[in-house]
Write a protein that holds these residues in place. Structure first.
Motif, PDB file in Angstrom:
ATOM      1  N   LYS A   1       0.701  -1.199  -0.105  1.00  0.00           N
ATOM      2  CA  LYS A   1      -0.119   0.027  -0.099  1.00  0.00           C
ATOM      3  C   LYS A   1       0.984   1.140  -0.091  1.00  0.00           C
ATOM      4  O   LYS A   1       1.901   1.064   0.490  1.00  0.00           O
ATOM      5  CB  LYS A   1      -0.679   0.090   1.098  1.00  0.00           C
ATOM      6  CG  LYS A   1      -1.973  -1.313   1.315  1.00  0.00           C
ATOM      7  CD  LYS A   1      -3.070  -0.671   2.313  1.00  0.00           C
ATOM      8  CE  LYS A   1      -4.244  -1.546   2.069  1.00  0.00           C
ATOM      9  NZ  LYS A   1      -4.610  -2.568   3.050  1.00  0.00           N
ATOM     10  N   ASN A   2       0.256   2.224  -0.523  1.00  0.00           N
ATOM     11  CA  ASN A   2       1.105   3.559  -0.317  1.00  0.00           C
ATOM     12  C   ASN A   2       0.935   3.947   1.008  1.00  0.00           C
ATOM     13  O   ASN A   2       0.259   3.838   1.667  1.00  0.00           O
ATOM     14  CB  ASN A   2       0.338   4.862  -1.255  1.00  0.00           C
ATOM     15  CG  ASN A   2       0.894   6.131  -1.126  1.00  0.00           C
ATOM     16  OD1 ASN A   2       0.859   6.780  -0.316  1.00  0.00           O
ATOM     17  ND2 ASN A   2       1.588   6.215  -2.239  1.00  0.00           N
ATOM     18  N   ALA A   3       2.275   4.428   1.427  1.00  0.00           N
ATOM     19  CA  ALA A   3       2.876   4.682   2.878  1.00  0.00           C
ATOM     20  C   ALA A   3       1.746   5.853   3.504  1.00  0.00           C
ATOM     21  O   ALA A   3       1.205   5.480   4.325  1.00  0.00           O
ATOM     22  CB  ALA A   3       4.077   5.141   2.993  1.00  0.00           C
ATOM     23  N   TYR A   4       1.571   6.833   2.675  1.00  0.00           N
ATOM     24  CA  TYR A   4       0.809   7.867   3.252  1.00  0.00           C
ATOM     25  C   TYR A   4      -0.573   7.621   3.488  1.00  0.00           C
ATOM     26  O   TYR A   4      -1.371   7.751   4.342  1.00  0.00           O
ATOM     27  CB  TYR A   4       0.813   9.249   2.481  1.00  0.00           C
ATOM     28  CG  TYR A   4       2.322   9.779   2.239  1.00  0.00           C
ATOM     29  CD1 TYR A   4       2.529  10.601   3.472  1.00  0.00           C
ATOM     30  CD2 TYR A   4       3.037   9.589   1.397  1.00  0.00           C
ATOM     31  CE1 TYR A   4       3.784  11.430   3.637  1.00  0.00           C
ATOM     32  CE2 TYR A   4       4.499  10.079   1.563  1.00  0.00           C
ATOM     33  CZ  TYR A   4       4.776  11.011   2.651  1.00  0.00           C
ATOM     34  OH  TYR A   4       5.850  11.577   2.774  1.00  0.00           O
ATOM     35  N   GLU A   5      -1.289   6.843   2.328  1.00  0.00           N
ATOM     36  CA  GLU A   5      -2.605   6.521   2.260  1.00  0.00           C
ATOM     37  C   GLU A   5      -2.821   5.404   3.215  1.00  0.00           C
ATOM     38  O   GLU A   5      -3.845   5.399   3.940  1.00  0.00           O
ATOM     39  CB  GLU A   5      -3.125   6.042   0.930  1.00  0.00           C
ATOM     40  CG  GLU A   5      -3.035   7.033  -0.115  1.00  0.00           C
ATOM     41  CD  GLU A   5      -3.082   6.387  -1.552  1.00  0.00           C
ATOM     42  OE1 GLU A   5      -3.088   5.362  -1.597  1.00  0.00           O
ATOM     43  OE2 GLU A   5      -2.873   7.528  -2.351  1.00  0.00           O
ATOM     44  N   ALA A   6      -1.879   4.662   3.755  1.00  0.00           N
ATOM     45  CA  ALA A   6      -1.958   3.626   4.533  1.00  0.00           C
ATOM     46  C   ALA A   6      -2.171   4.195   6.322  1.00  0.00           C
ATOM     47  O   ALA A   6      -2.320   3.384   7.207  1.00  0.00           O
ATOM     48  CB  ALA A   6      -0.860   2.613   4.668  1.00  0.00           C
ATOM     49  N   ARG A   7      -1.574   5.489   6.228  1.00  0.00           N
ATOM     50  CA  ARG A   7      -1.297   5.893   7.761  1.00  0.00           C
ATOM     51  C   ARG A   7      -2.484   5.895   8.544  1.00  0.00           C
ATOM     52  O   ARG A   7      -2.512   5.197   9.817  1.00  0.00           O
ATOM     53  CB  ARG A   7      -0.754   7.420   7.628  1.00  0.00           C
ATOM     54  CG  ARG A   7      -0.649   8.240   8.983  1.00  0.00           C
ATOM     55  CD  ARG A   7      -0.251   9.398   8.876  1.00  0.00           C
ATOM     56  NE  ARG A   7       1.048   9.680   8.085  1.00  0.00           N
ATOM     57  CZ  ARG A   7       1.434  10.725   7.829  1.00  0.00           C
ATOM     58  NH1 ARG A   7       0.981  12.044   8.011  1.00  0.00           N
ATOM     59  NH2 ARG A   7       2.603  10.977   7.260  1.00  0.00           N
ATOM     60  N   GLU A   8      -3.891   6.143   8.140  1.00  0.00           N
ATOM     61  CA  GLU A   8      -4.916   6.367   9.156  1.00  0.00           C
ATOM     62  C   GLU A   8      -5.310   4.919   9.676  1.00  0.00           C
ATOM     63  O   GLU A   8      -5.665   4.642  10.607  1.00  0.00           O
ATOM     64  CB  GLU A   8      -6.089   6.873   8.205  1.00  0.00           C
ATOM     65  CG  GLU A   8      -6.088   8.493   8.522  1.00  0.00           C
ATOM     66  CD  GLU A   8      -5.897   8.998   9.969  1.00  0.00           C
ATOM     67  OE1 GLU A   8      -6.795   8.542  10.764  1.00  0.00           O
ATOM     68  OE2 GLU A   8      -5.191   9.936  10.053  1.00  0.00           O
ATOM     69  N   ALA A   9      -5.078   4.000   8.525  1.00  0.00           N
ATOM     70  CA  ALA A   9      -5.562   2.506   8.811  1.00  0.00           C
ATOM     71  C   ALA A   9      -4.589   2.202   9.918  1.00  0.00           C
ATOM     72  O   ALA A   9      -5.009   1.223  10.870  1.00  0.00           O
ATOM     73  CB  ALA A   9      -5.446   1.720   7.554  1.00  0.00           C
ATOM     74  N   ILE A  10      -3.331   2.480   9.922  1.00  0.00           N
ATOM     75  CA  ILE A  10      -2.461   1.796  10.980  1.00  0.00           C
ATOM     76  C   ILE A  10      -2.773   2.555  12.192  1.00  0.00           C
ATOM     77  O   ILE A  10      -2.707   1.779  13.181  1.00  0.00           O
ATOM     78  CB  ILE A  10      -0.828   2.345  10.434  1.00  0.00           C
ATOM     79  CG1 ILE A  10      -0.404   1.511   9.038  1.00  0.00           C
ATOM     80  CG2 ILE A  10       0.032   1.800  11.218  1.00  0.00           C
ATOM     81  CD1 ILE A  10       0.646   2.248   8.272  1.00  0.00           C
ATOM     82  N   VAL A  11      -2.914   3.807  12.272  1.00  0.00           N
ATOM     83  CA  VAL A  11      -3.147   4.381  13.496  1.00  0.00           C
ATOM     84  C   VAL A  11      -4.508   3.742  14.046  1.00  0.00           C
ATOM     85  O   VAL A  11      -4.774   3.488  15.242  1.00  0.00           O
ATOM     86  CB  VAL A  11      -3.499   5.852  13.358  1.00  0.00           C
ATOM     87  CG1 VAL A  11      -4.085   6.379  14.571  1.00  0.00           C
ATOM     88  CG2 VAL A  11      -2.108   6.556  12.936  1.00  0.00           C
ATOM     89  N   GLU A  12      -5.416   3.365  13.329  1.00  0.00           N
ATOM     90  CA  GLU A  12      -6.917   2.799  13.719  1.00  0.00           C
ATOM     91  C   GLU A  12      -6.408   1.403  14.286  1.00  0.00           C
ATOM     92  O   GLU A  12      -7.137   1.190  15.354  1.00  0.00           O
ATOM     93  CB  GLU A  12      -7.760   2.444  12.397  1.00  0.00           C
ATOM     94  CG  GLU A  12      -9.157   2.170  12.788  1.00  0.00           C
ATOM     95  CD  GLU A  12      -9.725   2.951  14.006  1.00  0.00           C
ATOM     96  OE1 GLU A  12      -9.549   4.267  14.091  1.00  0.00           O
ATOM     97  OE2 GLU A  12     -10.483   2.504  14.749  1.00  0.00           O
TER      98      GLU A  12
END
Ligand SMILES: [Zn+2]
Ligand SMILES: [Zn+2]
Length: 889
Positions: free
Chosen positions: A322-333
């Motif tokens: 996945k694109n690193a920036y786009e994955a950010r929110e999901a990782i935090v979630e």
């Protein structure tokens, strides 16, 4: 050549100069004449002292902008001045291939055809680039000519031409064998859009509001703006003196994290700040410059989390690909669900790194690249050795290189001292291919790395013929760093190199001090053990009338070429020089250029007037020292002062000041005074001498109009190769200078009285003048006084009674009386004064009432009240003056 010279003679030698100067009619033609006659090309071994400038090469793709125009104007002044002073002058022009910028441009063009560079393949793509470059180069050449730049086109270079490419290869090989260039895994600035590394200073910073996350990580809280890089954070760094964590140092523990449990270890390092957050931090060595250094120091594992496309690697578990920036929110979630999110700060000000070429966010990542080691001690310095960084600092510290303005020394040292190893490989196709060949194991090879100028036929070690050249090219600044000497034929030991290097001046915008100037110092001190230039002159940026940067989006840009076709190159040059001091930004707007066009016209008109009063014989007249009146002596003296001052300004690079002084001299002393005085009595020898001197002094600033005028002074040579005016002691007449200054002061005083009484300019008035000391000069210059101050029937006496009912003034002991009835109609004047007094009284009574009002004084802002009080004061003074005037009548 002869043909051009004849043409030149015919075209600009005129019986009578036309009333108005039309720049368009002459500029191209004059430039062509200079160039065709070879006047820009120096001879190398003539015993003349050298003066040389390597022109900062514009990008081969661009068009001329105001930054270039400024550079060209300043450098051409330096060059023309030194040429007239008798130096052997070289100004070497050229263009830079500007790899990233050019490749981006062509990629955009082919994108419109629906193609990418990969569709075309390396060879076809490069063919497109070379064609594009060739077209732009001819545009740029033409534009440089339009500015009047007297550079030596016979020595024009291009950073990708054959000779310069050879210099680049030579430099690479030498540095490699010295161990200065190495290949290694280091962290670099990566632009995912350009798919290339960038140098540290090619990264720009943009402040933006971002989220800052705090996570529970075992026994500590860690903070980060980039959760997507944290998958494999396993090392917790604490300060060695931090009491809270002392017991953990060196210990390992199981910690719950994004993709399940991981084993974390505590280490101690001064890099941890006990005052910041919890005082503990985890590190991400593959994606942070600071963390990378810590990891190297402690010999820690470095694993890539984000790849060259900006996507997460397999280390990111379920997020891989996945694109690193786009994955950010999901990782935090995910972390939130695990209860590991402590808090989120929404107003964090983040300094985002972006690519200076395309604006994409920069991803720091570890990659195998070629580097220049800036700390290795390789330059012999007596018995010891210096690193290239130390050497580059020392040549500025010890004054071998002077930076103007001085304040940039500090920024230079700061940048140099913080310089990290310079990554020189770029994943760009357009540029100098790295001269390295690999004998790869998966090609049945032995793993040997072969450094070679030409492609080797086989591996010298194992004989394998399947060798692969490194696909990367070199950073553009690697080749432009060699610019001052590669353009003179290095690595050959040419006469040019010997004669013109080190160059005299490097003149460029302060915004590329590090990009380029610093790199030239590095490359020249390393390869030649010689500085590249003695003086660095930095000019400022050109801004709009309100001081804003010029940009496409604001639409406030000015195209120098439009301005040249409208107002002439001379006016454009002046508008970029006058008012500009080194290192400071200047403002430019069309009215300013138009103003200088008027000045150019003024010079034209003044010269035209002078020339109209001189016949063929007069043009050859010499100054006869026995036959000079005081006005002649005055202007000769003033001219010597001017020569001295301008020469000094040219030597000390005060071009704006020189421009201003010339402007004032021509406008005031030459036109307003001397030419006016000449109308009374003309001395051809003096007039032609002064005119020629002015044209010479002006030539470096406004080469075109001065060259046209010069031809009409009956001179054989072109002005460009005339000698710079010489200061002549025998033309100094201090007494006469003083005397005429008094006459000028008297005329100025009378003119101001006339203005005060609003006397019609054509009306002649009477005057009585008393002076013992200056009686002689007053008699001598009676005619000039009458003519220039609009007087008639002047009475000049050594002394006498004050004249009643007159306007009077005392100038350096000279008493001047102008009878009022000659100046004005007394009754009318009385009436006018009554009126003025009445209106002033009204203002006073209004203001007094206002200021008596306690409400106003209490409630109005203080500065408003103050302003009203000041107004009142001024009106009271005015009233008094008017009443006195009335009384005098
Ligand atoms: Zn980019
Ligand atoms: Zn081999």
């Amino acid at each position: 050549m002869l043909y051009i010279a004849c043409l030149y003679f015919k075209k600009i030698k005129m019986k009578e100069l036309p009333k108005a100067y039309s720049s368009q009619e002459y500029e191209d033609f004059i430039y062509q004449t200079w160039e065709t006659l070879g006047l820009f090309t120096p001879e190398v071994n003539t015993g003349k002292k050298p003066f040389s400038i390597s022109m900062p090469p514009p990008n081969a793709t661009g068009t001329l902008h105001l930054g270039h125009a400024t550079m060209l104007a300043i450098e051409d002044i330096m060059i023309r001045y030194k040429r007239m002073c008798g130096y052997s002058v070289l100004w070497l022009p050229g263009t830079d291939h500007a790899s990233i910028a050019t490749q981006n441009k062509v990629e955009k063009i082919i994108a419109e055809e629906g193609l990418t560079r990969h569709d075309l393949g390396r060879k076809k793509f490069l063919d497109r680039v070379h064609k594009f470059v060739a077209d732009s180069q001819s545009i740029i050449r033409n534009q440089v000519r339009k500015m009047g730049a007297s550079c030596d086109w016979s020595r024009e270079r291009y950073t990708l031409d054959e000779g310069l490419s050879e210099a680049v290869t030579e430099a690479f090989i030498k540095m490699y064998h010295d161990g200065v260039i190495y290949r290694g895994n280091r962290i670099v600035n990566w632009c995912p859009r350009c798919s290339s590394t960038l140098a540290d200073d090619e990264v720009e910073y943009r402040e933006e509001k971002a989220k800052f996350y705090y996570f529970k990580y075992g026994p500590v809280i860690i903070g980060t703006a980039r959760p997507e890089t944290k998958f494999l954070d396993k090392i917790i760094v604490v300060h060695p003196d931090d009491k809270r964590y002392k017991k953990y140092i060196g210990k390992e523990m199981e910690v719950e994290w994004i993709e399940g449990n991981i084993t974390a270890k505590f280490i101690a390092d001064n890099a941890a700040d006990p005052e910041f957050g919890s005082g503990a931090m985890t590190i991400t060595p593959a994606h942070s410059f600071v963390d990378f250094e810590i990891a190297k120091k402690h010999k820690l594992e470095i694993v890539q989390i984000i790849d060259e496309k900006g996507n997460l690697t397999s280390s990111a578990g379920e997020f891989a690909g996945k694109n690193a920036y786009e994955a950010r929110e999901a990782i935090v979630e995910k972390l939130r669900k695990k209860g590991l999110v402590e808090k989120i700060d929404e107003n964090y000000i983040h300094k985002l790194s972006v690519c200076y070429r395309c604006g994409s966010t920069i991803e720091p990542l570890v990659s195998k690249q070629w580097f220049i080691d800036v700390n290795k001690k390789v330059i012999n310095e007596g018995k010891s050795k210096k690193s290239i960084k130390e050497k580059a600092v020392s040549v500025v510290k010890n004054g071998e290189i002077e930076i103007i303005p001085k304040r940039f020394n500090k920024t230079y040292f700061h940048w140099m001292e913080n310089l990290r190893d310079w990554c020189i490989s770029r994943q760009i196709w357009f540029g100098h291919r790295i001269p390295v060949y690999y004998c790869e194991k998966d090609n049945n090879g032995c793993g040997e790395i072969i450094i070679s100028k030409d492609a080797p036929k086989k591996c010298p070690k194992c004989g394998n013929v399947k060798l692969k050249q490194d696909p990367d090219t070199l950073d553009t600044w690697f080749s432009s760093g060699l610019w001052t000497f590669s353009t003179l034929g290095w690595p050959e030991k040419t006469d040019e190199l010997k004669h013109f290097h080190p160059t005299s001046v490097m003149e460029t915008g302060y915004d590329i001090l590090f990009f380029w100037v610093a790199r030239m110092i590095i490359m020249s001190t390393y390869h030649l053990n010689e500085i590249p230039f003695k003086t660095v002159y930095l000019h400022g940026l050109v801004r709009d009338k309100q001081g804003r940067k010029m940009s496409k989006s604001l639409g406030n840009g000015i195209d120098p070429l439009d301005m040249i076709s409208k107002y002439g190159a001379d006016a454009v040059r002046l508008s970029l020089i006058v008012g500009a001091t080194p290192g400071n930004d200047i403002r430019l707007y069309e009215e300013k250029i138009a103003g200088f066009r008027n000045f150019v016209n003024k010079i034209w008109n003044a010269s035209r007037f002078a020339l109209m009063n001189l016949n063929e014989e007069d043009l050859k007249a010499e100054i006869d020292l026995k036959n000079l009146n005081s006005a002649d002596k005055w202007i000769l003296t003033r001219t010597q002062n001017l020569i001295k001052k301008i020469t000094k300004d040219m030597e000390t690079h005060k071009y704006s000041e020189a421009g201003n002084i010339l402007y004032d001299f021509i406008w005031l002393e030459f036109c307003d005074w001397y030419l006016e005085m000449s109308k009374v009595k003309l001395n051809p020898g003096v007039l032609i001498y002064v005119l020629k001197t002015i044209l010479k002094l002006l030539h470096p600033f406004i080469p075109f109009v001065t060259e046209v005028l010069w031809k009409n002074t009956g001179s054989k040579n072109m002005l460009i190769i005339e000698d710079w005016p010489e200061f002549k002691k025998e033309y100094i007449f201090r007494n006469e200078e003083k005397k005429i200054n008094i006459i000028m002061d008297i005329i100025t005083a009378i003119r101001s009285i006339r203005a005060e009484y609003k006397v019609d300019p054509t009306r002649k008035i009477e005057a009585v003048i008393y002076s013992e000391e200056h009686l002689e000069v007053l008699h001598e210059k009676k005619e000039i006084l009458e003519k220039m101050a609009g007087l008639k029937d002047i009475q000049i006496q050594n002394k006498g009674k004050p004249i009643s009912k007159s306007a009077s003034k005392v100038i350096q002991g000279v008493e001047i009386f102008l009878p009022l009835d000659a100046l004005i109609d007394l009754e009318k004047e009385k009436e006018r004064l009554y009126k003025e007094i009445k209106s002033e009284e009204e203002i006073i009574s209004f203001l007094e009432k206002k200021l008596d009002n306690q409400g106003f004084v209490r409630n109005a802002p203080k500065d408003v009240v103050k302003r009203e009080m000041e107004k009142l004061e001024i009106s009271l003074i005015n009233l008094k003056k008017l009443e006195q005037k009335l009384k005098g009548l």
